[in-house]
Write an enzyme that holds these catalytic residues in place. Structure first.
Site, PDB file in Angstrom:
ATOM      1  N   ALA A 211      45.404  -0.140  -2.254  1.00  0.00           N
ATOM      2  CA  ALA A 211      45.645   0.897  -1.154  1.00  0.00           C
ATOM      3  C   ALA A 211      47.112   0.964  -0.788  1.00  0.00           C
ATOM      4  O   ALA A 211      47.930  -0.089  -0.673  1.00  0.00           O
ATOM      5  CB  ALA A 211      44.720   1.149  -0.207  1.00  0.00           C
ATOM      6  N   SER A 212      47.336   2.257  -0.068  1.00  0.00           N
ATOM      7  CA  SER A 212      49.057   2.364   0.532  1.00  0.00           C
ATOM      8  C   SER A 212      48.976   3.724   1.038  1.00  0.00           C
ATOM      9  O   SER A 212      48.173   4.673   0.599  1.00  0.00           O
ATOM     10  CB  SER A 212      50.018   1.897  -0.513  1.00  0.00           C
ATOM     11  OG  SER A 212      49.942   0.713  -0.939  1.00  0.00           O
TER      12      SER A 212
END
Length: 807
Positions: A211-212
Site C-alpha cells: 500500500a501507499s
C-alpha cells in the site's frame, strides 16, 4: 581501497600530501592508470550515503559498496533464493518451504533470464548493474565485512551481474510470480490412485499487495506555485521489501536523491533538481490464470481449440542440507502449458479433468534499471514521460510526478495483459456468476481465463514493451496543474475533477467504491477551509504537507462517530456472546475522542474494534453500517450515514459495540487505554509506541502487521490473533509494516527544500547506530532535513567520507 576522514584538512596539509605524491610517483606527467572504479561516499546524519563518481559504472560501484555495509546479508539471502539454493544452505525449511522455493525458482528460470537480460541492457544500464555488483563484492573483501551480522556464513558470497539481473526480475514479479511460488512448486498431476497434492493457500487479498499514498501538487495547489511531492509508501519493516536511502551524483549526468528497494541500483522514489516523483502499488493485474480442460485419462494433456496439447515437463534436482551436514539430492518434475507454469490453487487443485496455469506480464521485464536510471536523469517532465513511453520498465506502480514549474502527471504504466473485448466480456460475465471459479479467484485478485480457447490469449499490439501487453498509448495517464494522487485504489480518481475512464478492467476498476483511506486522502486534498489540510487558501506549504500525512484523521470516525455516540448515549447496554454488556464507559470514551489515531488518543482502540466487528467490506457501500450507498458521482462523500436502528428488538450497532468491548478485554486492554499504550513495534529489545491506523480506521498514516518477506530471518513475533480485521492480539497491536519512507519536498526559486524519515533506519545490523535511530523520530512525528546541495552536504556535522577504488 583508499579511505579518508570527514575533516577538511588545512591547506598546509594538502600541500604536504601533494609533495609526498610527487616524491613517490615521479614527475606529474608519469601518471598511474586510472582505476576502473572510483567513488566518494559521504555519509551524513542517520547514515545517509551521498555517492559521487565520474561515471555511471563508478556511481553504481559506490552505491553497491555503501549498500553492502548496511544490507549485504539481505541481498546475499535473495541471491541464494533466485538461484534456487535455499535448501542447500538452510535445509528443507518449515513445512519444506525452502524446498518449495527452490523448485519454484528453477521453474521460473530466473538465472537464465538474468544472463539474457544482462546482454540486452543498454551500455549505461549494464555498467550501472555491473558496478553495483562489483561495489558490493568489494565491500565483502574489506575489513568491514567481518562485522556483518552474517559474516562467515557460506552463503555470503560475491555476486555476478547476471545474478543481479535475475534478482531484479524477481523484484518485478512482486505482484505476480513472487506470490505464486508455493503454488508453482505444489502443482503435481493426480496420482493413479487419484491422490492430489494439497494446494497452498494464497495470501488474503489485503495481505497480497503493498500500500501507499502518493501526491504530486502543482502550481495551483502549492503556496509558492512550484511543484511538490508527498511520498508515503507503506512497505514492510523487515525482509527484502524494505527501502534504503541514498544520493547519487555523476557530475553533468546524474544527481538524484531518494530510496530504492534493497539491492536495487538507482533511486525508485525521489527527485533531482528538475523532476520529483513517488509511487504507489497498482491495483491492476500483472498476470492471468488459465483454466485448462484435460483429456480424460491423460492428466498432462490439455485441449486447446479442440486439439490435444502435451504439457512440457521439466525435472529439477536440488540439494537439501541434512541435519548431519550432508547434502541430499531431491528431484521434482514440474509442468507448464504454452501459457506458462502449472499452479495448485485453493479449491482448484490439479484433477483428472482440470488444471490451472498462469502467464506473467513481468517475467520478461529486464528494463527495470533502465527505467529508473532514465527517470533520475530527466531534466524536464516531458523527458521523464518519454522514459515511460520508450523504456516501459515500471513493474507494478502508479507514478505521481511534478516539476519545478508546477506541472503534475499521473500514470499507471504497470505491465498489463492485453485482452480482446470478447475475452474481457466473457471473463466479466463468468466472474459475476456466484460460485464460479472466476468469482472465487477474483476475490483473491486473480483473473481466471479459459485456457482452452484462443479467444483468451493476450493480444499483440504495436507500442507494447513485450508481446501481449497493453501498449503505452492505452494506459491511464493524466496531466494537470493542481494535483494528482493515488492511495491504491485504481487510476479512476487520480484527480476527481477529471476521472479516468474507458480502460481495461485488468488495469483496475472504475466507478466503484473507494477505501476509507482513499477517501481520507481526497478529503485532505480537496477541502479548502480554516483548519483544513491546506488552510483557507487551498495552497499547501511544506509544513502543511508534513502535518497532513501524520495528522491521523480517521475517515470512518469522521463519517460515523457522532452518530454512533448519539445512539449509544441513549441506550447503554448491548448484547454479545450471549450476555449483556454495559456500554456506559465505552460511550463516554467515544464521546470524548477527537477521531484521531495519535499516541494519546483514548477511544481509538475501541473505535477500531467496532469497525473491525463490521469488517472492511461493510465500510465501502450501503449495508449493515451505511444507509446511503456509494454513488460514482460522489465518490469522496459516499457511502455515508449510519443505518438507523430497527423498529423493534435489539440494536445491532450496540451489540457490535459490546463485542468490540469484549475483544479489547480478551487482549487485556481497557476501553479507555490510549493508543500509545497498546500499539507498538518491538525493536532491539524495546517496545516503541506508535501512532497511526489500519485499513478499517481510514487513516492516511498506516501501521499494521503483515508478513510480506521471503528472507530466512524470523518475522516479528506477536501474540495470538484476536481479530484479523484489526490486527488485535493478546499482546495488543504489534506492528512490522506501514509508513516506511516519508518524504515531503517542494521546489523553490533557489533549489529544493525537502524533509524525510526512513522509519526503520538505514541498516539491518542491530549493532549499528543506524538500525533504530529514525524510529523515535517517526514515533514523535519528527522529520529530518534532506541534504541535497553540495553546500548542504559539505556543511553537515560529523561528515564521514571515504573514497573507494578498484582496478
Amino acid at each position: 581501497m583508499r579511505t579518508g576522514s570527514s575533516v577538511r584538512p588545512p591547506r598546509w596539509h594538502t600541500l604536504l600530501v601533494t609533495l609526498a605524491l610527487v616524491a613517490t610517483t615521479g614527475c606529474p606527467n608519469s601518471r598511474q592508470p586510472e582505476p576502473r572504479y572510483q567513488a566518494t561516499i559521504r555519509r551524513t546524519a542517520y547514515g545517509i550515503p551521498h555517492i559521487t563518481a565520474p561515471n555511471i559504472g563508478g556511481v553504481g560501484f559506490g552505491q553497491g559498496y555503501a549498500f553492502a555495509r548496511d544490507h549485504a546479508c539481505s541481498l546475499a539471502d535473495q541471491i541464494i533464493k533466485v538461484r534456487g539454493e535455499r535448501a542447500r544452505f538452510f535445509g528443507a525449511g518449515p513445512g519444506d518451504a525452502h524446498i518449495a522455493s527452490d523448485f519454484a525458482y528453477h521453474a521460473l528460470d530466473l538465472l537464465n533470464r538474468g544472463r539474457a537480460g544482462l546482454e540486452s541492457q543498454s551500455e549505461d544500464s549494464r555498467q550501472f548493474i555491473q558496478g553495483f555488483a562489483d561495489g558490493y563484492n568489494h565491500f565483502l573483501e574489506s575489513s568491514g565485512a567481518t562485522q556483518l551480522p552474517c559474516a562467515g556464513q557460506p552463503w555470503l558470497r560475491p555476486i555476478g551481474a547476471e545474478e543481479m539481473v535475475a534478482y531484479l526480475i524477481n523484484i518485478t514479479l512482486t505482484a505476480s510470480g513472487y506470490r505464486l511460488t508455493d503454488a508453482i512448486a505444489a502443482a503435481q498431476p493426480p496420482s493413479p490412485l487419484g491422490v492430489q497434492s494439497v494446494p497452498p493457500a494464497l495470501p488474503p487479498r489485503e495481505e497480497a499487495s503493498l500500500a501507499s499514498n502518493g501526491w504530486a501538487l502543482g502550481a495551483e495547489r502549492s503556496a509558492n506555485r512550484r511543484g511538490m511531492v508527498l511520498a508515503n509508501p507503506h512497505f514492510p519493516w523487515e525482509g527484502e521489501l524494505r527501502l534504503w536511502e541514498s544520493h547519487l551524483t555523476v557530475p553533468g549526468q546524474l544527481d538524484v536523491y531518494g530510496v530504492s528497494l534493497l539491492g536495487v541500483p538507482g533511486v525508485l522514489i525521489g527527485f533531482n533538481k528538475d523532476v520529483a516523483w513517488t509511487h504507489t502499488f497498482s491495483s491492476g493485474s500483472r498476470f492471468t490464470a488459465y483454466l485448462l480442460q484435460l483429456v480424460p485419462g491423460k492428466p498432462t494433456t490439455y485441449v486447446y481449440e479442440g486439439q490435444e496439447r502435451q504439457m512440457t515437463a521439466r525435472t529439477f534436482t536440488i540439494q537439501v542440507l541434512q541435519s548431519d551436514g550432508s547434502l541430499k539430492d531431491v528431484s521434482r518434475t514440474l509442468y507448464s502449458s504454452h501459457h506458462g507454469p502449472l499452479l495448485a490453487l485453493p479449491g482448484l487443485g490439479w484433477t483428472g479433468s482440470l488444471a490451472i496455469c498462469y502467464r506473467d506480464a513481468n517475467i520478461d521485464n529486464t528494463a527495470f534499471v533502465a527505467q529508473f536510471l532514465g527517470m533520475g536523469r530527466s531534466t524536464s517532465l516531458q523527458q521523464f514521460q518519454e522514459v515511460f513511453a520508450q523504456v516501459q520498465g515500471a513493474p507494478w506502480v502508479n507514478t505521481m510526478a511534478t516539476d519545478r514549474e508546477g506541472n503534475v502527471w499521473y500514470m499507471d504504466a504497470s505491465p498489463t495483459p492485453n485482452l480482446s473485448a470478447e475475452a474481457l466480456t466473457a471473463w466479466q460475465q463468468a466472474a459475476a456468476t456466484p460460485g464460479s471459479p472466476q468469482a472465487a479467484l477474483l476475490a483473491q485478485s486473480v483473473v481466471l481465463l479459459d485456457g482452452s480457447r484462443a479467444r483468451d490469449e493476450w493480444v499483440d499490439e504495436p507500442g507494447a514493451r513485450s508481446p501481449g501487453l497493453v501498449p503505452y498509448a492505452r494506459m491511464p495517464q493524466l496531466s494537470r496543474r493542481d494535483f494528482v494522487f493515488n492511495s491504491n485504489d485504481s487510476y479512476w480518481l487520480a484527480n476527481p475533477a477529471a476521472p479516468l475512464e474507458g480502460f481495461s478492467p485488468l488495469h483496475g476498476f472504475e466507478r466503484v467504491p473507494q477505501t476509507p483511506r482513499t477517501r481520507m486522502n481526497l478529503v485532505n486534498l480537496t477541502e479548502v477551509r480554516e483548519g483544513g489540510a491546506s488552510g483557507p487558501d487551498g495552497r499547501f506549504t511544506l509544513e502543511e504537507l508534513q502535518a497532513t500525512v501524520l495528522d491521523n484523521r480517521s475517515m470512518t470516525a469522521e463519517l460515523l462517530l457522532a452518530q454512533v455516540v448519539q445512539r449509544c448515549q441513549g441506550n447503554t447496554t448491548g448484547t454479545a456472546r450471549g450476555h449483556a454488556v454495559d456500554l456506559t464507559q465505552a460511550c463516554a470514551v467515544l464521546a470524548a475522542w477527537n477521531g484521531r489515531y495519535d499516541l494519546s488518543s483514548v477511544g481509538a482502540p475501541l473505535w477500531r474494534e467496532l469497525m473491525g466487528v463490521y469488517g472492511a467490506p461493510a465500510l465501502q457501500n450501503a449495508g449493515p453500517l451505511f444507509a446511503t450507498p456509494f454513488s460514482p458521482s460522489q465518490p469522496r462523500d459516499t457511502p455515508n450515514t449510519l443505518v438507523p436502528p430497527p423498529g423493534s428488538g435489539t440494536d445491532p450497532l450496540l451489540d457490535k459495540l459490546a463485542e468490540a468491548v469484549l475483544r479489547l478485554g480478551d487482549a487485556g486492554i481497557a476501553v479507555d487505554a490510549p493508543l500509545g499504550q497498546v500499539q507498538f513495534t518491538p525493536r532491539a529489545g524495546s517496545r516503541i509506541p506508535l501512532h497511526g491506523g489500519v485499513a478499517v480506521d481510514g487513516t492516511m498514516n498506516v501501521v499494521s502487521y503483515r508478513i510480506l518477506k521471503s528472507t530466512v530471518d524470523a518475522a516479528t513475533p506477536r501474540g495470538t490473533v484476536i481479530s484479523s480485521q484489526t490486527g488485535l492480539t493478546t499482546e495488543g497491536y504489534v506492528d512490522n509494516y506501514g509508513t516506511s519512507f516519508l518524504m515531503a519536498m517542494n521546489y523553490t526559486d533557489s533549489g529544493v527544500e525537502a524533509r524525510a524519515v526512513l522509519t526503520y533506519g538505514e541498516s539491518e545490523d542491530t549493532a549499528s547506530s543506524h538500525f533504530n535511530d529514525q524510529l523515535p523520530l517517526f514515533a514523535q512525528k519528527q522529520w529530518r532535513p534532506i541534504l541535497f546541495s553540495a553546500q548542504e552536504i559539505a556543511n553537515a556535522p560529523d561528515l564521514e567520507t571515504i573514497t573507494v577504488t578498484r582496478d
